[in-house]
Enzyme design. Structure first.
Site, PDB file in Angstrom:
ATOM      1  N   ASP A   1      -4.374 -11.606   4.097  1.00 57.79           N
ATOM      2  CA  ASP A   1      -5.258 -10.652   3.434  1.00 57.79           C
ATOM      3  C   ASP A   1      -6.074  -9.863   4.454  1.00 57.79           C
ATOM      4  O   ASP A   1      -7.017 -10.388   5.046  1.00 57.79           O
ATOM      5  CB  ASP A   1      -6.197 -11.398   2.480  1.00 57.79           C
ATOM      6  CG  ASP A   1      -7.095 -10.452   1.693  1.00 57.79           C
ATOM      7  OD1 ASP A   1      -6.756  -9.253   1.592  1.00 57.79           O
ATOM      8  OD2 ASP A   1      -8.130 -10.902   1.191  1.00 57.79           O
TER       9      ASP A   1
ATOM     10  N   ASP B   1      -4.864  -2.910   2.761  1.00 55.26           N
ATOM     11  CA  ASP B   1      -5.183  -4.258   2.313  1.00 55.26           C
ATOM     12  C   ASP B   1      -3.917  -4.977   1.893  1.00 55.26           C
ATOM     13  O   ASP B   1      -3.330  -4.663   0.853  1.00 55.26           O
ATOM     14  CB  ASP B   1      -6.173  -4.167   1.146  1.00 55.26           C
ATOM     15  CG  ASP B   1      -6.656  -5.532   0.683  1.00 55.26           C
ATOM     16  OD1 ASP B   1      -6.156  -6.540   1.196  1.00 55.26           O
ATOM     17  OD2 ASP B   1      -7.522  -5.591  -0.190  1.00 55.26           O
TER      18      ASP B   1
END
Length: 370
Positions: free
Chosen positions: A104, A323
């Site tokens: 992440d 992201d």
């Protein structure tokens, strides 16, 4: 957590010539020899060793930090109907225990579920075995106090908080999908292999890092269909593993990842820089809490869409965030509508446009790309 960027893995052959002036007639002939002759079998270990040397040359240390390059295995796919996330494994504690964590770039902290976690899944639909971390079972683990320097740095960025009663450094995160996790910080060993800029590979290396031990998980973090042990944040703040290893001179403060965009999934993830002449670079916007890009325009079928550039401006909103933890790409409404309309126009001859729950969808009778 955010949008998955798909990239092709490139295999590049490079011929290095010595610096010399050679006088000869053309055409010149170069003789190529096989590294491994075809008239006898080659052990798999030999091929792996040769690939390891080549990969070591491809991975370059950053000028801003010392140490070698750390390689992580990558599993998962972009397809939300199969997995919908990419994950890697990390080895923590003594004895070393392997944990599977989601990759992440939209958050900063590495955390895994603790043995006392409320809501952390015990099983998963993925082909991995879930584990929980027990600080008491690791001979090298220690709790992080409020007075610890790294806790103070986390307080500044709201990545940590302080339990006034126990004087213990704690945390609580809420992600964009509404899920939450909270717990306390532990200091323990991270085990890894490093590859230097040359041909050396050092096995069984380790470094002391601070990571989260989750005692509570809510929302999608509780679901078992694609559960993992935790989340590996690759953000820029001081509590990120990247920053911690860089401050110790273990690895450069740079990472590279390439996620395969097909059904097989996987990809590349290293702490270090991948050097490849075919890579196209786009500068990041400075002084942003996330990895922001300057998105300038969107084109469909070679036609640039009539979208006001201010829609993408970082100064007026968050800009475009890279992201890896989010399955889909998201656009502001002023950009989304022209984009979807252009897609609909481009594919209307091959598919049937339908509206489902207020969103534009398409009925496809056969697989195709555009």
């Amino acid at each position: 957590m955010a949008a998955t960027f798909l990239a092709k893995l490139l295999i590049t052959a490079v011929v290095l010539l010595p610096s010399a002036v050679v006088l000869c007639s053309f055409p010149a002939t170069l003789t190529l020899e096989r590294a491994f002759p075809t008239n006898h079998r080659v052990e798999l270990s030999q091929l792996r060793a040769r690939d390891g040397v080549r990969h070591g040359r491809m991975l370059q240390q950053s000028s801003s930090g010392g140490g070698g390059v750390i390689n992580f295995p990558v599993g998962g796919t972009f397809d939300p109907y199969i997995v919908g996330l990419y994950f890697t494994s990390v080895k923590l504690g003594t004895p070393a225990t392997e944990f599977y964590v989601q990759i992440d770039t939209g958050s900063d902290v590495l955390w895994v579920g603790c043995n006392s976690c409320n809501g952390c899944p015990k099983s998963t639909g993925l082909k991995i075995q879930l584990k929980s971390f027990d600080p008491k079972s690791s001979s090298t683990a220690s709790l992080v106090s409020c007075s610890d320097k790294i806790c103070s740095l986390g307080l500044q960025t709201q990545d940590s908080s302080c339990d006034a009663k126990d004087k213990q450094c704690t945390y609580g995160f809420k992600y964009g999908d509404g899920s939450e996790t909270s717990g306390y910080y532990v200091s323990d060993l991270l085990h890894f292999d490093t590859a230097g800029g040359g041909q050396s590979v050092t096995s069984n290396s380790s470094a002391n890092i601070v990571f989260g031990c989750s005692t509570l998980a809510t929302g999608v973090l509780q679901k078992t269909d694609r559960a993992v042990d935790g989340i590996f944040g690759f953000g820029q703040q001081e509590l990120s593993v990247i920053s911690q290893l860089s401050s110790q001179g273990v690895a450069p403060k740079v990472f590279s990842h390439c996620f395969k965009g097909d059904d097989t999934g996987g990809g590349i993830l290293v702490l270090g820089e991948i050097v490849d002449p075919n890579i196209v670079y786009s500068p990041l916007v400075q002084n942003q809490p996330h990895y922001n890009l300057n998105l300038e325009s969107i084109s469909v079928n070679g036609q640039t869409l009539a979208i006001d550039p201010s829609v993408f401006s970082t100064s007026s909103n968050q800009g475009t965030i890279v992201d890896s933890g989010t399955t889909l790409a998201y656009l502001a409404e002023d950009a989304y509508d022209p984009f979807v309309n252009a897609i609909t126009s481009a594919v209307s001859q091959s598919v049937t446009p339908v509206t489902s729950q207020g969103e534009q969808c398409y009925i496809v009778t056969s697989r195709f790309t555009f």
